[in-house]
Scaffold this motif. Sequence first.
Motif, PDB file in Angstrom:
ATOM      1  N   GLU A  15      57.153  36.045  40.052  1.00 46.28           N
ATOM      2  CA  GLU A  15      56.550  35.660  40.894  1.00 46.28           C
ATOM      3  C   GLU A  15      54.968  36.687  40.762  1.00 46.28           C
ATOM      4  OE1 GLU A  15      56.053  37.247  45.390  1.00 46.28           O
ATOM      5  OE2 GLU A  15      58.014  38.861  44.453  1.00 46.28           O
ATOM      6  N   TRP A  16      53.924  35.016  40.900  1.00 47.27           N
ATOM      7  CA  TRP A  16      52.666  36.003  40.774  1.00 47.27           C
ATOM      8  C   TRP A  16      51.079  34.593  41.574  1.00 47.27           C
ATOM      9  CZ3 TRP A  16      55.539  32.056  38.103  1.00 47.27           C
ATOM     10  CH2 TRP A  16      54.830  31.218  38.296  1.00 47.27           C
ATOM     11  N   ASP A  17      49.921  34.861  41.570  1.00 49.76           N
ATOM     12  CA  ASP A  17      49.125  34.687  42.049  1.00 49.76           C
ATOM     13  C   ASP A  17      48.456  34.041  40.827  1.00 49.76           C
ATOM     14  OD1 ASP A  17      50.152  35.328  44.310  1.00 49.76           O
ATOM     15  OD2 ASP A  17      49.021  37.184  44.831  1.00 49.76           O
ATOM     16  N   TYR A  18      47.348  32.402  40.753  1.00 48.62           N
ATOM     17  CA  TYR A  18      46.670  32.115  40.333  1.00 48.62           C
ATOM     18  C   TYR A  18      45.172  32.184  40.871  1.00 48.62           C
ATOM     19  CZ  TYR A  18      47.919  27.357  40.195  1.00 48.62           C
ATOM     20  OH  TYR A  18      48.184  25.903  40.729  1.00 48.62           O
ATOM     21  N   ASP A  19      44.546  32.024  40.296  1.00 48.39           N
ATOM     22  CA  ASP A  19      43.024  31.966  41.589  1.00 48.39           C
ATOM     23  C   ASP A  19      42.487  30.622  40.582  1.00 48.39           C
ATOM     24  OD1 ASP A  19      43.011  34.134  42.829  1.00 48.39           O
ATOM     25  OD2 ASP A  19      41.891  35.816  40.642  1.00 48.39           O
ATOM     26  N   GLY A  20      41.560  29.727  41.133  1.00 54.64           N
ATOM     27  CA  GLY A  20      41.101  28.922  40.770  1.00 54.64           C
ATOM     28  C   GLY A  20      40.117  28.462  41.461  1.00 54.64           C
ATOM     29  N   VAL A  21      39.193  27.152  41.009  1.00 55.23           N
ATOM     30  CA  VAL A  21      37.468  26.976  41.943  1.00 55.23           C
ATOM     31  C   VAL A  21      38.177  25.159  42.310  1.00 55.23           C
ATOM     32  CG1 VAL A  21      35.067  27.095  41.347  1.00 55.23           C
ATOM     33  CG2 VAL A  21      36.576  28.582  40.283  1.00 55.23           C
ATOM     34  N   VAL A  22      37.466  24.508  43.373  1.00 59.48           N
ATOM     35  CA  VAL A  22      37.989  22.953  42.823  1.00 59.48           C
ATOM     36  C   VAL A  22      36.608  22.226  42.766  1.00 59.48           C
ATOM     37  CG1 VAL A  22      37.165  21.433  44.885  1.00 59.48           C
ATOM     38  CG2 VAL A  22      39.019  23.182  45.637  1.00 59.48           C
ATOM     39  N   THR A  23      36.320  21.962  41.958  1.00 63.31           N
ATOM     40  CA  THR A  23      34.850  21.287  40.883  1.00 63.31           C
ATOM     41  C   THR A  23      34.143  20.239  41.915  1.00 63.31           C
ATOM     42  OG1 THR A  23      36.343  19.916  40.338  1.00 63.31           O
ATOM     43  CG2 THR A  23      36.541  21.668  38.861  1.00 63.31           C
ATOM     44  N   GLY A  24      34.888  19.927  42.839  1.00 64.38           N
ATOM     45  CA  GLY A  24      34.047  19.274  43.914  1.00 64.38           C
ATOM     46  C   GLY A  24      33.347  19.984  44.983  1.00 64.38           C
ATOM     47  N   THR A  25      33.700  21.042  44.923  1.00 66.99           N
ATOM     48  CA  THR A  25      33.050  21.953  46.170  1.00 66.99           C
ATOM     49  C   THR A  25      32.577  23.363  45.507  1.00 66.99           C
ATOM     50  OG1 THR A  25      34.960  22.854  46.633  1.00 66.99           O
ATOM     51  CG2 THR A  25      35.167  20.837  47.967  1.00 66.99           C
ATOM     52  N   GLY A  26      33.422  23.621  44.671  1.00 69.79           N
ATOM     53  CA  GLY A  26      32.753  25.331  44.133  1.00 69.79           C
ATOM     54  C   GLY A  26      33.761  26.416  44.684  1.00 69.79           C
ATOM     55  N   ARG A  27      34.802  26.139  45.487  1.00 67.15           N
ATOM     56  CA  ARG A  27      35.451  26.909  46.598  1.00 67.15           C
ATOM     57  C   ARG A  27      36.368  27.277  46.027  1.00 67.15           C
ATOM     58  NH1 ARG A  27      39.646  24.942  51.615  1.00 67.15           N
ATOM     59  NH2 ARG A  27      40.155  27.293  52.595  1.00 67.15           N
ATOM     60  N   ASN A  28      36.388  28.980  45.961  1.00 68.35           N
ATOM     61  CA  ASN A  28      37.116  29.455  45.329  1.00 68.35           C
ATOM     62  C   ASN A  28      38.581  28.842  46.045  1.00 68.35           C
ATOM     63  OD1 ASN A  28      35.421  30.778  43.172  1.00 68.35           O
ATOM     64  ND2 ASN A  28      34.644  31.904  44.701  1.00 68.35           N
ATOM     65  N   PHE A  29      40.043  29.520  45.029  1.00 70.74           N
ATOM     66  CA  PHE A  29      41.194  30.157  46.286  1.00 70.74           C
ATOM     67  C   PHE A  29      41.705  30.876  45.831  1.00 70.74           C
ATOM     68  CE2 PHE A  29      41.577  25.691  43.738  1.00 70.74           C
ATOM     69  CZ  PHE A  29      42.954  26.134  43.082  1.00 70.74           C
ATOM     70  N   ARG A  30      42.556  31.147  45.960  1.00 71.84           N
ATOM     71  CA  ARG A  30      44.443  31.927  45.433  1.00 71.84           C
ATOM     72  C   ARG A  30      45.400  31.702  45.466  1.00 71.84           C
ATOM     73  NH1 ARG A  30      43.954  37.877  44.473  1.00 71.84           N
ATOM     74  NH2 ARG A  30      43.009  37.441  42.658  1.00 71.84           N
ATOM     75  N   VAL A  31      46.197  31.318  44.846  1.00 74.68           N
ATOM     76  CA  VAL A  31      47.631  30.237  45.582  1.00 74.68           C
ATOM     77  C   VAL A  31      48.564  31.510  44.651  1.00 74.68           C
ATOM     78  CG1 VAL A  31      47.701  28.780  43.320  1.00 74.68           C
ATOM     79  CG2 VAL A  31      49.314  28.352  46.102  1.00 74.68           C
ATOM     80  N   SER A  32      50.249  31.248  45.546  1.00 74.94           N
ATOM     81  CA  SER A  32      51.024  31.999  44.988  1.00 74.94           C
ATOM     82  C   SER A  32      51.998  31.648  45.096  1.00 74.94           C
ATOM     83  CB  SER A  32      51.652  33.275  46.401  1.00 74.94           C
ATOM     84  OG  SER A  32      50.511  33.806  46.753  1.00 74.94           O
ATOM     85  N   ASN A  33      52.905  31.795  44.038  1.00 75.98           N
ATOM     86  CA  ASN A  33      53.779  31.174  43.235  1.00 75.98           C
ATOM     87  C   ASN A  33      55.086  31.872  43.369  1.00 75.98           C
ATOM     88  OD1 ASN A  33      51.954  28.677  41.894  1.00 75.98           O
ATOM     89  ND2 ASN A  33      51.279  30.265  41.737  1.00 75.98           N
ATOM     90  N   ILE A  34      55.924  31.178  42.931  1.00 74.01           N
ATOM     91  CA  ILE A  34      57.021  31.814  42.002  1.00 74.01           C
ATOM     92  C   ILE A  34      58.120  30.310  41.643  1.00 74.01           C
ATOM     93  CG2 ILE A  34      59.888  32.073  42.971  1.00 74.01           C
ATOM     94  CD1 ILE A  34      58.653  33.092  45.840  1.00 74.01           C
ATOM     95  N   GLN A  35      58.232  31.582  40.066  1.00 73.15           N
ATOM     96  CA  GLN A  35      59.458  30.837  39.009  1.00 73.15           C
ATOM     97  C   GLN A  35      60.797  31.257  39.420  1.00 73.15           C
ATOM     98  OE1 GLN A  35      57.480  30.857  35.490  1.00 73.15           O
ATOM     99  NE2 GLN A  35      58.625  28.939  34.376  1.00 73.15           N
ATOM    100  N   VAL A  36      61.962  30.069  39.639  1.00 76.11           N
ATOM    101  CA  VAL A  36      62.993  31.098  38.507  1.00 76.11           C
ATOM    102  C   VAL A  36      63.744  30.064  37.978  1.00 76.11           C
ATOM    103  CG1 VAL A  36      65.618  30.603  39.567  1.00 76.11           C
ATOM    104  CG2 VAL A  36      63.384  30.540  41.548  1.00 76.11           C
TER     105      VAL A  36
END
Length: 76
Positions: A15-36
């Motif tokens: 399990e991990w989270d990653y951070d990103g930025v939407v280049t068109g709006t500059g909006r920051n976000f964090r999304v959670s992920n799971i990998q099996v």
Amino acid sequence: MLVHQTADPEVAIAEWDYDGVVTGTGRNFRVSNIQVSRVRGGKIVASRDYHNHAFMAAVMGRLPALIAALTNSDSA
């Protein structure tokens, strides 16, 4: 990152989270992920990744298009 062991010694769940930025709006976000993953002989032989597609679509301003695609009877 958090790694879970399973009853199958070849399978691990991460399990991990990653951070990103939407280049068109500059909006920051964090999304959670799971990998099996299945690991054999020190190599990943299979894996499945899961994340929140609805959240990602909303962040990118594409949620209406995703909903339309999912509810369009022509695509079924």
